[in-house]
Scaffold this motif. Sequence first.
Motif, PDB file in Angstrom:
ATOM      1  N   HIS A   1       0.836  -1.206   0.000  1.00  0.00           N
ATOM      2  CA  HIS A   1       0.000   0.000   0.000  1.00  0.00           C
ATOM      3  C   HIS A   1       0.870   1.255   0.000  1.00  0.00           C
ATOM      4  N   ALA A   2       1.884   1.291   0.854  1.00  0.00           N
ATOM      5  CA  ALA A   2       2.711   2.490   0.997  1.00  0.00           C
ATOM      6  C   ALA A   2       3.619   2.713  -0.204  1.00  0.00           C
ATOM      7  N   LEU A   3       3.989   1.650  -0.926  1.00  0.00           N
ATOM      8  CA  LEU A   3       4.901   1.773  -2.062  1.00  0.00           C
ATOM      9  C   LEU A   3       4.197   1.915  -3.402  1.00  0.00           C
ATOM     10  N   SER A   4       2.895   1.678  -3.436  1.00  0.00           N
ATOM     11  CA  SER A   4       2.209   1.584  -4.733  1.00  0.00           C
ATOM     12  C   SER A   4       2.207   2.888  -5.513  1.00  0.00           C
ATOM     13  N   ASP A   5       2.431   4.033  -4.852  1.00  0.00           N
ATOM     14  CA  ASP A   5       2.440   5.304  -5.572  1.00  0.00           C
ATOM     15  C   ASP A   5       3.810   5.652  -6.133  1.00  0.00           C
ATOM     16  N   SER A   6       4.848   4.874  -5.791  1.00  0.00           N
ATOM     17  CA  SER A   6       6.195   5.220  -6.234  1.00  0.00           C
ATOM     18  C   SER A   6       6.941   4.065  -6.883  1.00  0.00           C
ATOM     19  N   HIS A   7       6.491   2.842  -6.671  1.00  0.00           N
ATOM     20  CA  HIS A   7       7.178   1.669  -7.183  1.00  0.00           C
ATOM     21  C   HIS A   7       6.212   0.764  -7.951  1.00  0.00           C
ATOM     22  N   GLU A   8       6.779  -0.050  -8.819  1.00  0.00           N
ATOM     23  CA  GLU A   8       6.014  -1.147  -9.394  1.00  0.00           C
ATOM     24  C   GLU A   8       6.122  -2.306  -8.420  1.00  0.00           C
ATOM     25  N   VAL A   9       5.022  -2.678  -7.821  1.00  0.00           N
ATOM     26  CA  VAL A   9       5.011  -3.666  -6.745  1.00  0.00           C
ATOM     27  C   VAL A   9       4.400  -4.968  -7.242  1.00  0.00           C
ATOM     28  N   VAL A  10       5.105  -6.058  -7.011  1.00  0.00           N
ATOM     29  CA  VAL A  10       4.599  -7.382  -7.354  1.00  0.00           C
ATOM     30  C   VAL A  10       4.509  -8.206  -6.080  1.00  0.00           C
ATOM     31  N   LEU A  11       3.340  -8.708  -5.797  1.00  0.00           N
ATOM     32  CA  LEU A  11       3.141  -9.609  -4.667  1.00  0.00           C
ATOM     33  C   LEU A  11       3.157 -11.046  -5.170  1.00  0.00           C
ATOM     34  N   VAL A  12       3.976 -11.873  -4.560  1.00  0.00           N
ATOM     35  CA  VAL A  12       3.973 -13.300  -4.881  1.00  0.00           C
ATOM     36  C   VAL A  12       3.148 -13.993  -3.816  1.00  0.00           C
ATOM     37  N   GLU A  13       1.992 -14.525  -4.213  1.00  0.00           N
ATOM     38  CA  GLU A  13       1.072 -15.149  -3.257  1.00  0.00           C
ATOM     39  C   GLU A  13       0.990 -16.645  -3.518  1.00  0.00           C
ATOM     40  N   ARG A  14       1.187 -17.423  -2.456  1.00  0.00           N
ATOM     41  CA  ARG A  14       1.312 -18.867  -2.600  1.00  0.00           C
ATOM     42  C   ARG A  14       0.012 -19.547  -3.015  1.00  0.00           C
ATOM     43  N   GLY A  15      -1.119 -19.046  -2.535  1.00  0.00           N
ATOM     44  CA  GLY A  15      -2.379 -19.702  -2.880  1.00  0.00           C
ATOM     45  C   GLY A  15      -3.564 -18.933  -2.364  1.00  0.00           C
ATOM     46  N   ASP A  16      -4.765 -19.431  -2.670  1.00  0.00           N
ATOM     47  CA  ASP A  16      -6.000 -18.797  -2.231  1.00  0.00           C
ATOM     48  C   ASP A  16      -6.484 -19.353  -0.902  1.00  0.00           C
ATOM     49  N   ALA A  17      -6.256 -20.655  -0.685  1.00  0.00           N
ATOM     50  CA  ALA A  17      -6.789 -21.302   0.514  1.00  0.00           C
ATOM     51  C   ALA A  17      -5.956 -20.934   1.730  1.00  0.00           C
ATOM     52  N   VAL A  18      -6.645 -20.514   2.799  1.00  0.00           N
ATOM     53  CA  VAL A  18      -5.935 -20.188   4.025  1.00  0.00           C
ATOM     54  C   VAL A  18      -5.172 -21.403   4.532  1.00  0.00           C
ATOM     55  N   GLU A  19      -5.829 -22.555   4.521  1.00  0.00           N
ATOM     56  CA  GLU A  19      -5.178 -23.796   4.926  1.00  0.00           C
ATOM     57  C   GLU A  19      -4.904 -24.625   3.675  1.00  0.00           C
ATOM     58  N   ASP A  20      -3.629 -24.791   3.340  1.00  0.00           N
ATOM     59  CA  ASP A  20      -3.240 -25.470   2.114  1.00  0.00           C
ATOM     60  C   ASP A  20      -2.457 -26.724   2.471  1.00  0.00           C
ATOM     61  N   ALA A  21      -3.018 -27.874   2.170  1.00  0.00           N
ATOM     62  CA  ALA A  21      -2.412 -29.156   2.550  1.00  0.00           C
ATOM     63  C   ALA A  21      -1.076 -29.397   1.854  1.00  0.00           C
ATOM     64  N   ARG A  22      -0.771 -28.629   0.808  1.00  0.00           N
ATOM     65  CA  ARG A  22       0.502 -28.825   0.099  1.00  0.00           C
ATOM     66  C   ARG A  22       1.695 -28.345   0.911  1.00  0.00           C
ATOM     67  N   TYR A  23       1.453 -27.487   1.906  1.00  0.00           N
ATOM     68  CA  TYR A  23       2.558 -26.872   2.647  1.00  0.00           C
ATOM     69  C   TYR A  23       2.335 -27.024   4.148  1.00  0.00           C
ATOM     70  N   PRO A  24       2.424 -28.247   4.654  1.00  0.00           N
ATOM     71  CA  PRO A  24       2.130 -28.455   6.078  1.00  0.00           C
ATOM     72  C   PRO A  24       3.268 -27.985   6.986  1.00  0.00           C
ATOM     73  N   VAL A  25       2.898 -27.710   8.225  1.00  0.00           N
ATOM     74  CA  VAL A  25       3.871 -27.480   9.289  1.00  0.00           C
ATOM     75  C   VAL A  25       3.771 -28.666  10.240  1.00  0.00           C
ATOM     76  N   VAL A  26       4.884 -29.312  10.480  1.00  0.00           N
ATOM     77  CA  VAL A  26       4.915 -30.474  11.363  1.00  0.00           C
ATOM     78  C   VAL A  26       5.629 -30.088  12.646  1.00  0.00           C
ATOM     79  N   ASP A  27       4.959 -30.262  13.765  1.00  0.00           N
ATOM     80  CA  ASP A  27       5.564 -29.958  15.059  1.00  0.00           C
ATOM     81  C   ASP A  27       6.333 -31.174  15.555  1.00  0.00           C
ATOM     82  N   VAL A  28       7.636 -31.006  15.699  1.00  0.00           N
ATOM     83  CA  VAL A  28       8.459 -32.076  16.256  1.00  0.00           C
ATOM     84  C   VAL A  28       8.689 -31.859  17.748  1.00  0.00           C
ATOM     85  N   GLY A  29       8.265 -30.696  18.254  1.00  0.00           N
ATOM     86  CA  GLY A  29       8.292 -30.420  19.683  1.00  0.00           C
ATOM     87  C   GLY A  29       6.870 -30.421  20.211  1.00  0.00           C
ATOM     88  N   LEU A  30       6.511 -29.382  20.968  1.00  0.00           N
ATOM     89  CA  LEU A  30       5.155 -29.272  21.491  1.00  0.00           C
ATOM     90  C   LEU A  30       4.173 -28.997  20.356  1.00  0.00           C
TER      91      LEU A  30
END
Length: 461
Positions: A3-32
């Motif tokens: 938002h703050a850079l859009s008036d002065s820079h060409e800004v590209v956002l790289v977004e991994r996906g649409d789904a908030v929870e994406d089974a392709r990229y799990p987090v595995v807890d090996v501790g607690l």
Amino acid sequence: MAHALSDSHEVVLVERGDAVEDARYPVVDVGLPAVTEPHVGAGLGGTTQLWHNGLIEIDEAVFASHWPLQKSVLDPFYEQAFGLLSNTTLPFVRNAIERLRVRYRELGVPDGLMQGLYYPRWPLNVWESLKLQGRVSVERGNVVDVEVGGDGRVTGLVVVEAGESRVLRGDMFVLAAGGLGSPVLLQKLAKHQPLPALRHAGRHYEDHPMGFVGEVEVKVPLYRLWNFRVPGTDGNLRLPLVVQRAGLHVSFQLRPAANYYRNSRRERVGSVLNDLRRNPWNLRNYFSLFRHWDDVLDILSFKFGIKLPTRHYTLLMCAQMPTSPELALWGEPTDAQGGEVRKRNWQLSTDYLCNLQGAIDDVLAWLAPVAKRSRVFAGWQSGLRSSAHHSGTARLSADADTGVCDVDGKVHGMANLYVCDGSLIPASGIANTGLTIAALALRLATHLKRCGPLHDQVSNT
């Protein structure tokens, strides 16, 4: 930052996906185990899609003890961020905090550190509220590697989508993949560019342990103040009680307890409010409320301003944890198409849990003048869960010997690579990290405007 850079820079956002929870990229807890779900996600708007965005500043003493810059440096950006996330002003809320502290003292609560936590009545998805659609470009895909030129500058990001790989070019690059994502990308960078600072990526991890630890019956009408509607705003203000143990801040919120007299429920306090905030159209969440009457009290107070005259409260703890130089976060590939699992090793030592027990004793002693009775839940330690405030894994530092990024968020030793997310935060005290992340983003945008040409491209992974 986009938002703050859009008036002065060409800004590209790289977004991994649409789904908030994406089974392709799990987090595995090996501790607690995290217990809180999800504690990592995707989608435009970041974590403002998920949580109710409680706004709180990190205490000045935490800055003085752990940060390579003073809080005063961030204060102007705290004010800007607060306005964008709440539609009210931080000075106005700071004044309300002071007035509310006076009212607590008038009820007989002894003086002490009561840190202000402001909740806008309605959560905001910043992608929508800042109207970013059309103002910045969006590239879909998962960043799997970083390309580096012979001069040590990042020249591109390797992005995979639907099994296809491509390289995005740019002049400036900003990693904003979160406290569990950015350090993994930095670990990949270290294979090409073995800088001293990158040895810290994934270390010094902090995530607030949170849980219900006891119950209190008070002699005074705290129900009038615990969830205080700030005049002139649509938001509510809470004042967690903060004590210190072993140099760490530990906060406690008093939450109205409809189940106080139900012995079978005393040790099993729960909450479905986050589920409702994320999935308001799921009828199952509303039926769950009948098993969680404390949440009904919370909703009546928070959404409708109804103050039921209860004197019974459960004690919700949220604690700062000590950081460790041990590796706590790393990634492991699962397939050749960019699939990956992140491993998180969250540990709470026996000594630390003893300090938390001492903090619980301290806050009950603090409340003793206004309490009729109180008790600590047996086995409260087993109910602790992650707050999803993943911090420190690419932390700000004065030099490359103690952290990943300099005071501007630039990776030590790199000319055009920055980080801007919770991984930067070297210590948060007891504060939710959202407001501080937004302030750091606005500060970095100001820095990039000063030092970069107008045609810079900022890739936000």
